[in-house]
Design a protein around this motif. Structure first.
Motif, PDB file in Angstrom:
ATOM      1  N   ASP A 201     -45.858  -1.113 -33.827  1.00 28.24           N
ATOM      2  CA  ASP A 201     -44.538  -0.566 -34.085  1.00 28.24           C
ATOM      3  C   ASP A 201     -44.444  -0.064 -35.526  1.00 28.24           C
ATOM      4  OD1 ASP A 201     -41.898   0.020 -33.357  1.00 28.24           O
ATOM      5  OD2 ASP A 201     -41.220  -1.746 -34.467  1.00 28.24           O
ATOM      6  N   VAL A 202     -45.225  -0.673 -36.404  1.00 27.11           N
ATOM      7  CA  VAL A 202     -45.280  -0.239 -37.802  1.00 27.11           C
ATOM      8  C   VAL A 202     -46.755  -0.171 -38.197  1.00 27.11           C
ATOM      9  CG1 VAL A 202     -44.624  -0.792 -40.186  1.00 27.11           C
ATOM     10  CG2 VAL A 202     -43.060  -1.356 -38.322  1.00 27.11           C
ATOM     11  N   ILE A 203     -47.122   0.875 -38.929  1.00 25.94           N
ATOM     12  CA  ILE A 203     -48.520   1.026 -39.341  1.00 25.94           C
ATOM     13  C   ILE A 203     -48.584   1.296 -40.844  1.00 25.94           C
ATOM     14  CG2 ILE A 203     -50.624   2.444 -39.109  1.00 25.94           C
ATOM     15  CD1 ILE A 203     -49.645   3.128 -36.242  1.00 25.94           C
ATOM     16  N   VAL A 204     -49.479   0.599 -41.521  1.00 20.74           N
ATOM     17  CA  VAL A 204     -49.760   0.893 -42.928  1.00 20.74           C
ATOM     18  C   VAL A 204     -51.195   1.406 -42.982  1.00 20.74           C
ATOM     19  CG1 VAL A 204     -49.903  -0.006 -45.274  1.00 20.74           C
ATOM     20  CG2 VAL A 204     -48.223  -0.965 -43.683  1.00 20.74           C
ATOM     21  N   SER A 205     -51.366   2.658 -43.424  1.00 23.55           N
ATOM     22  CA  SER A 205     -52.696   3.249 -43.444  1.00 23.55           C
ATOM     23  C   SER A 205     -53.163   3.500 -44.859  1.00 23.55           C
ATOM     24  CB  SER A 205     -52.691   4.598 -42.722  1.00 23.55           C
ATOM     25  OG  SER A 205     -52.689   4.429 -41.340  1.00 23.55           O
ATOM     26  N   GLY A 206     -54.454   3.345 -45.058  1.00 32.95           N
ATOM     27  CA  GLY A 206     -55.041   3.614 -46.364  1.00 32.95           C
ATOM     28  C   GLY A 206     -56.037   4.750 -46.294  1.00 32.95           C
ATOM     29  N   GLY A 207     -56.134   5.512 -47.391  1.00 32.75           N
ATOM     30  CA  GLY A 207     -57.079   6.624 -47.472  1.00 32.75           C
ATOM     31  C   GLY A 207     -57.984   6.472 -48.666  1.00 32.75           C
ATOM     32  N   ARG A 208     -58.628   7.574 -49.011  1.00 28.63           N
ATOM     33  CA  ARG A 208     -59.620   7.572 -50.080  1.00 28.63           C
ATOM     34  C   ARG A 208     -59.009   7.156 -51.422  1.00 28.63           C
ATOM     35  NH1 ARG A 208     -64.023  11.808 -49.048  1.00 28.63           N
ATOM     36  NH2 ARG A 208     -62.291  13.263 -49.137  1.00 28.63           N
ATOM     37  N   GLY A 209     -57.690   7.310 -51.545  1.00 31.43           N
ATOM     38  CA  GLY A 209     -57.027   6.896 -52.779  1.00 31.43           C
ATOM     39  C   GLY A 209     -57.199   5.419 -53.093  1.00 31.43           C
ATOM     40  N   LEU A 210     -57.621   4.628 -52.106  1.00 29.25           N
ATOM     41  CA  LEU A 210     -57.836   3.189 -52.341  1.00 29.25           C
ATOM     42  C   LEU A 210     -59.136   2.912 -53.090  1.00 29.25           C
ATOM     43  CD1 LEU A 210     -56.046   0.719 -51.464  1.00 29.25           C
ATOM     44  CD2 LEU A 210     -55.405   2.873 -50.441  1.00 29.25           C
ATOM     45  N   LYS A 211     -59.957   3.935 -53.210  1.00 29.40           N
ATOM     46  CA  LYS A 211     -61.180   3.896 -54.036  1.00 29.40           C
ATOM     47  C   LYS A 211     -62.344   3.091 -53.469  1.00 29.40           C
ATOM     48  CE  LYS A 211     -59.500   6.104 -57.804  1.00 29.40           C
ATOM     49  NZ  LYS A 211     -58.463   6.883 -57.080  1.00 29.40           N
ATOM     50  N   GLY A 212     -62.101   2.123 -52.611  1.00 28.95           N
ATOM     51  CA  GLY A 212     -63.231   1.361 -52.083  1.00 28.95           C
ATOM     52  C   GLY A 212     -62.743   0.330 -51.089  1.00 28.95           C
ATOM     53  N   PRO A 213     -63.651  -0.157 -50.203  1.00 27.35           N
ATOM     54  CA  PRO A 213     -63.232  -1.095 -49.157  1.00 27.35           C
ATOM     55  C   PRO A 213     -62.684  -2.390 -49.761  1.00 27.35           C
ATOM     56  CG  PRO A 213     -65.639  -0.913 -49.242  1.00 27.35           C
ATOM     57  CD  PRO A 213     -65.095   0.154 -50.147  1.00 27.35           C
ATOM     58  N   ALA A 256     -47.275   6.870 -32.772  1.00 30.50           N
ATOM     59  CA  ALA A 256     -45.878   7.277 -32.965  1.00 30.50           C
ATOM     60  C   ALA A 256     -45.045   6.039 -33.256  1.00 30.50           C
ATOM     61  CB  ALA A 256     -45.369   8.001 -31.718  1.00 30.50           C
ATOM     62  N   PRO A 257     -45.366   5.313 -34.322  1.00 33.81           N
ATOM     63  CA  PRO A 257     -44.645   4.070 -34.588  1.00 33.81           C
ATOM     64  C   PRO A 257     -43.247   4.326 -35.150  1.00 33.81           C
ATOM     65  CG  PRO A 257     -46.156   4.538 -36.385  1.00 33.81           C
ATOM     66  CD  PRO A 257     -46.373   5.621 -35.353  1.00 33.81           C
ATOM     67  N   SER A 258     -42.473   3.259 -35.277  1.00 37.84           N
ATOM     68  CA  SER A 258     -41.156   3.373 -35.902  1.00 37.84           C
ATOM     69  C   SER A 258     -41.311   3.726 -37.376  1.00 37.84           C
ATOM     70  CB  SER A 258     -40.394   2.054 -35.819  1.00 37.84           C
ATOM     71  OG  SER A 258     -40.273   1.664 -34.498  1.00 37.84           O
ATOM     72  N   MET A 259     -42.351   3.189 -37.988  1.00 37.87           N
ATOM     73  CA  MET A 259     -42.596   3.549 -39.393  1.00 37.87           C
ATOM     74  C   MET A 259     -44.085   3.658 -39.662  1.00 37.87           C
ATOM     75  SD  MET A 259     -41.198   2.000 -42.966  1.00 37.87           S
ATOM     76  CE  MET A 259     -41.822   0.334 -42.906  1.00 37.87           C
ATOM     77  N   THR A 277     -45.442  12.446 -35.388  1.00 41.63           N
ATOM     78  CA  THR A 277     -44.249  12.149 -34.583  1.00 41.63           C
ATOM     79  C   THR A 277     -43.721  10.736 -34.851  1.00 41.63           C
ATOM     80  OG1 THR A 277     -45.641  11.526 -32.712  1.00 41.63           O
ATOM     81  CG2 THR A 277     -44.795  13.765 -32.710  1.00 41.63           C
ATOM     82  N   SER A 278     -44.242  10.085 -35.882  1.00 43.16           N
ATOM     83  CA  SER A 278     -43.711   8.768 -36.257  1.00 43.16           C
ATOM     84  C   SER A 278     -42.237   8.926 -36.613  1.00 43.16           C
ATOM     85  CB  SER A 278     -44.459   8.227 -37.473  1.00 43.16           C
ATOM     86  OG  SER A 278     -45.841   8.198 -37.215  1.00 43.16           O
ATOM     87  N   LYS A 279     -41.460   7.869 -36.362  1.00 41.34           N
ATOM     88  CA  LYS A 279     -40.018   8.019 -36.583  1.00 41.34           C
ATOM     89  C   LYS A 279     -39.695   8.115 -38.076  1.00 41.34           C
ATOM     90  CE  LYS A 279     -38.595   6.250 -32.161  1.00 41.34           C
ATOM     91  NZ  LYS A 279     -39.594   5.269 -31.663  1.00 41.34           N
ATOM     92  N   VAL A 280     -40.211   7.194 -38.885  1.00 39.06           N
ATOM     93  CA  VAL A 280     -39.987   7.252 -40.326  1.00 39.06           C
ATOM     94  C   VAL A 280     -41.357   7.279 -40.997  1.00 39.06           C
ATOM     95  CG1 VAL A 280     -39.116   5.983 -42.329  1.00 39.06           C
ATOM     96  CG2 VAL A 280     -37.792   6.022 -40.197  1.00 39.06           C
ATOM     97  N   ILE A 281     -41.519   8.199 -41.934  1.00 42.86           N
ATOM     98  CA  ILE A 281     -42.805   8.281 -42.641  1.00 42.86           C
ATOM     99  C   ILE A 281     -42.594   7.995 -44.133  1.00 42.86           C
ATOM    100  CG2 ILE A 281     -44.733   9.793 -43.308  1.00 42.86           C
ATOM    101  CD1 ILE A 281     -44.380  11.223 -40.601  1.00 42.86           C
ATOM    102  N   VAL A 282     -43.392   7.058 -44.641  1.00 43.35           N
ATOM    103  CA  VAL A 282     -43.363   6.723 -46.057  1.00 43.35           C
ATOM    104  C   VAL A 282     -44.724   7.108 -46.629  1.00 43.35           C
ATOM    105  CG1 VAL A 282     -43.117   4.849 -47.746  1.00 43.35           C
ATOM    106  CG2 VAL A 282     -41.817   4.773 -45.602  1.00 43.35           C
ATOM    107  N   ALA A 283     -44.737   7.763 -47.779  1.00 39.32           N
ATOM    108  CA  ALA A 283     -46.019   8.155 -48.373  1.00 39.32           C
ATOM    109  C   ALA A 283     -46.091   7.672 -49.809  1.00 39.32           C
ATOM    110  CB  ALA A 283     -46.185   9.667 -48.328  1.00 39.32           C
ATOM    111  N   ILE A 284     -47.262   7.152 -50.169  1.00 40.62           N
ATOM    112  CA  ILE A 284     -47.504   6.766 -51.556  1.00 40.62           C
ATOM    113  C   ILE A 284     -48.734   7.538 -52.014  1.00 40.62           C
ATOM    114  CG2 ILE A 284     -47.957   4.862 -53.159  1.00 40.62           C
ATOM    115  CD1 ILE A 284     -46.973   2.973 -50.851  1.00 40.62           C
TER     116      ILE A 284
END
Ligand code: FAD
Ligand code: AMP
Lengths: 322, 248
Positions: A201-213, A256-259, A277-284
Motif C-alpha cells: 500500500d506504501v512503497i519507499v524506493s531507493g535509486g543510485r542517489g543512495l551511493k551504495g547497497p 499503484a500504491p497509496s503513496m 499511477t500511484s495516488k500520492v508521490i513523494v520525491a527526495i
C-alpha cells in the motif's frame, strides 16, 4: 447481471486484491448477483469475503486442484461462469489472474478487458478504462461479446467493507478433463518477512542517489516507519545492490500504491512507467531539476543522507512504528 | 526441437505518446519503433534451445510492413526463418493470438516462446490465449527454464516469491527479464539478414472481441509542492502527509 469473482486466498484469509475485486463487483450489481469462486477456500477466507458483501461462494476442493494448475483453474472458473450464467467474470491482475484470465476468455468466447483501472456499467455489460504504453495513455474499451472477462489492476480499486453478510458456501465440481495437458505448480517460495512491492500500500524506493547497497538501511528504516515495502530503480538492481523483485518500472513491477516515496531516483520514463499511477508521490532528490519532481505531489530538494534519517524519526513520531 | 518465437514491434520506451486524429490510437508520426524488450529474451532462449537440442527457430510477428525490421533483427541474432502475418491494427489480443495459433498448427513447434508482455498494450494476454487455443500448457513470467526429454521445469515470478512449475511439451513459455542475456547481432549477420526472405501467413478470420472507444492522455496533475531540507520544512511535509494527503 450475474457476476463471478475469482477470489485468491492468502494464509490469513483473502488477498486484498480480491477484496478490491468484490467491492468493484458490488458497484456494478447488487450483492445477490455476485458469486465468488475459491480454490480450497478456508473459513477465514469466506468470512473475509463476507465483510465485503459476498453472499454466495463456490468452493472447489477437488483433489486435482491441490496442485495448482492454471489450465485446470481456467476450466473450473469457466464451468462455474456457465453454471451461474455469469455475464461478467472478474479477476485481479495478479500473477495468477493475468495468467488464467486470457484462457477463461478464450473458453467463454468472451472479450478480455485486461488490467482495468476503472469499470463503467454499460447496459447489461461493462466498459473499462485501462492504461497502455506503460501508463502514458488510457484507452476506454468495450467488449463486443455477450460475456466479458475483466482483470483489475491491484491497489487501484478501493476495498470497502459493507454490512457483513453470511456467505453460503457451495461445493462446486467441474468437469476436470484428466487428459488436459497442463502445467502444475510443484513448489512455491516466499521471500519471508518482506512485503512485495506489487502488493504494498506504501512503497519507499531507493535509486543510485543512495551511493551504495550499504546505505539502503536508510530506505528500510523509512519503510518501517510507514509500514511500507522497499522498492528500487533499475540502476541499483543492475548494479546488484538490490534484488530484481524490488525493481519498479517498465522492466520491473508496475505499482499503484497509496503513496510512493522515491529517494535518490532521477525519474527516467522507464521508472515513471511503473509508478506514475500511484495516488500520492513523494520525491527526495538533491537536484531540483530532476524529472521525478514533475510527477511529485510533495518534493523535497535535499540530500538523502540528511533528509532520510530526519524524515524517518518525524514519521515514526506520528505512526508509532520504529 | 523446433521453436516458434513470437515477437512484437512497439514504440520505443522513451516515446512521447500523442493521440491520432481518430481519437482512438497513438499517432505514429515521428515515433521510433523497436523490438519489444521482453521478446529479446524469448529470441535468445529459442536460440539456446536450438544450440542444445538441434532443430530450427522460426520467428513470427503480427504487424504492418515495418514490423519486418524486428524480424531482421531476429534473423541477425540467429533465427533460421522469419514469418509475418500482416495486420496493421492488432489492437485485439484475441485476433493476434488466433493468427499465431493458426501458424503454430501448421508448423507444429515443440515450444512457443513469447515475451512476458508487450510494452505497448501491456495485456499479458497473447501467450495464455495461444496456449488455450492450442490446448497446451503455458508458463508465464519465466525467469529460469530447463527442458529435458519431454518435460519442462520453469521458475516463474509471483507476488512475493517464485513458483516452480512443471509441464510437458509442447508448451508455451513467456520470458521474464533474468531468463538470459540476449546476444548482440554481429555486423556480418546483420548484413546477411537483410537479404533473407520473410514468408507471409494469412491473418486469422476471427472477429474482434474488444473495441477501443477512445484514447486519452492521463490527467497527470500533481500537487507539485516543493520543499527544502530544513527541519521546519520536513515537519511541514509530515503534517501535509498526515492532514492533507491523509496517508500517515
Ligand atoms: C528498455 C529499458 C527499460 C528500463 N526499465 C527500467 C525499469 O523498469 N525501472 C527503472 O527504474 N529504470 C529502468 N530503466 C532505466 C532508466 O532509464 C534509468 O536509467 C534508471 O531508472 C535510473 O535509475 P536511478 O534514478 O536510480 O539513477 P540516476 O538516473 O543515476 O539518478 C540518480 C538520482 O539521484 C540523485 N542523487 C544523487 N545523490 C543524491 C543525494 N545524496 N541525495 C539525493 N539525491 C541524490 C541525482 O540527482 C539523480 O537524480 C530502463 C531503461 C531501458 C532502456
Ligand atoms: N503483434 C504481435 N505479434 C507477435 N507476437 C506478439 C504480438 N503481440 C504480442 N505478442 C507476443 O505476446 C507477448 C505478450 O504480449 P501482450 O499480451 O500484448 O502483453 C509479447 O511479448 C510477444 O511475445
Amino acid at each position: 447481471m450475474n457476476i463471478l469473482v475469482y477470489l485468491e486466498t492468502s494464509p490469513n484469509g483473502l488477498k486484498r486484491s480480491s477484496s478490491e475485486a468484490l467491492t468493484a463487483a458490488r458497484a456494478l450489481a447488487g450483492g445477490s448477483h455476485i458469486t465468488g469462486i475459491m480454490f480450497n477456500g478456508t473459513p477465514a477466507a469466506f468470512n473475509a469475503a463476507g465483510e465485503y458483501g459476498l453472499q454466495r461462494c463456490l468452493n472447489i476442493n477437488d483433489k486435482i486442484i491441490e496442485q495448482f494448475s492454471n489450465g485446470l483453474a481456467a476450466i473450473a472458473i469457466s464451468d462455474a461462469a456457465h453454471a451461474i450464467g455469469a455475464k461478467i467474470v472478474i479477476l485481479s491482475a495478479t500473477a495468477t489472474g493475468k495468467d488464467i484470465a486470457p484462457r477463461i476468455a478464450v473458453r467463454l468466447q468472451a472479450g478480455l478487458l485486461a488490467d482495468c483501472v476503472e469499470l463503467i456499467p454499460s447496459g447489461d455489460s461493462v466498459e473499462a478504462v485501462r492504461p497502455i504504453y506503460a501508463g502514458k495513455a488510457l484507452i476506454r474499451v468495450k467488449p463486443e461479446t455477450a460475456v466479458v472477462v475483466a482483470t483489475l489492476r491491484p491497489n487501484v480499486f478501493t476495498a470497502r467493507k459493507t454490512e457483513r453478510t453470511t456467505v453460503a458456501v457451495e461445493a462446486f465440481s467441474f468437469a476436470s478433463d484428466k487428459d488436459v495437458r497442463t502445467s502444475v505448480v510443484v513448489s512455491t517460495s516466499q521471500n519471508m518477512g518482506t512485503i512485495d512491492v506489487a502488493e504494498a500500500d506504501v512503497i519507499v524506493s531507493g535509486g543510485r542517489g543512495l551511493k551504495g547497497p550499504e546505505n539502503f538501511h536508510l530506505i528500510e528504516e523509512l519503510a518501517r516507519s510507514l509500514g511500507a515495502a522497499v522498492g528500487a530503480s533499475r540502476a541499483v538492481v543492475d548494479a546488484g545492490w538490490r534484488p530484481h523483485r524490488e525493481q519498479v518500472g517498465q522492466t520491473g513491477k508496475t505499482v499503484a500504491p497509496s503513496m510512493y516515496v522515491a529517494c535518490g531516483i532521477s525519474g527516467a520514463v522507464q521508472h515513471l512507467a511503473g509508478m506514475s499511477t500511484s495516488k500520492v508521490i513523494v520525491a527526495i532528490n538533491k537536484d531540483k531539476e530532476a524529472p521525478i519532481f514533475k510527477v511529485a505531489d510533495y518534493g523535497i530538494v535535499g540530500d538523502v543522507f540528511e533528509v532520510l534519517p530526519k524524515l524517518t524519526s518525524k514519521i515514526s513520531a506520528v505512526t508509532g512504528r520504529h | 526441437m523446433n521453436v516458434l518465437v513470437c515477437i512484437s514491434q512497439v514504440p520505443d520506451t522513451t516515446t512521447k505518446i500523442t493521440v491520432s486524429p481518430d481519437g482512438k490510437s497513438m499517432n505514429p508520426q515521428g515515433v521510433k519503433f523497436i523490438l519489444n524488450p521482453y521478446d529479446e529474451f524469448a529470441i535468445e532462449e529459442g536460440l539456446r534451445i536450438r544450440e542444445k537440442f538441434g532443430g530450427t527457430v522460426t520467428t513470427l510477428t503480427v504487424g504492418g510492413e515495418s514490423a519486418k525490421e524486428i524480424l531482421r533483427t531476429a534473423l541477425a541474432m540467429g533465427s533460421d526463418t522469419a514469418a509475418i502475418i500482416k495486420d496493421e491494427e492488432r489492437q485485439d489480443s484475441y485476433i493476434v493470438a488466433s493468427s499465431i495459433a493458426d501458424v503454430a498448427r501448421s508448423i507444429s513447434p515443440d515450444v512457443i516462446l513469447f515475451g512476458r508482455q508487450s510494452i505497448d498494450f501491456d495485456s499479458f494476454a497473447v501467450p495464455s490465449m495461444v496456449a488455450e487455443l492450442l490446448g497446451w500448457p503455458n508458463i508465464s513470467m519465466v525467469s529460469s527454464l530447463t527442458i529435458e526429454d519431454h518435460s519442462v521445469t520453469a521458475e516463474r515470478d509471483i507476488e512475493g516469491g517464485k513458483e516452480t512449475i512443471e509441464a510437458t511439451l509442447p508448451c508455451v513459455i513467456a520470458a521474464q527479464k533474468g531468463l538470459n542475456d540476449p546476444r548482440y547481432p554481429k555486423l556480418p549477420d546483420i548484413m546477411k539478414a537483410k537479404s533473407k526472405t520473410i514468408s507471409e501467413h494469412p491473418k486469422s478470420s476471427a472477429v474482434r472481441r474488444v473495441n477501443v472507444l477512445d484514447m486519452k492522455l492521463p490527467d497527470t496533475k500533481r500537487l507539485n509542492k516543493i520543499f527544502g531540507e530544513s527541519d521546519q520544512e520536513l515537519d511541514e511535509v509530515v503534517r501535509l502527509l498526515h492532514e492533507e494527503a491523509k496517508i500517515i
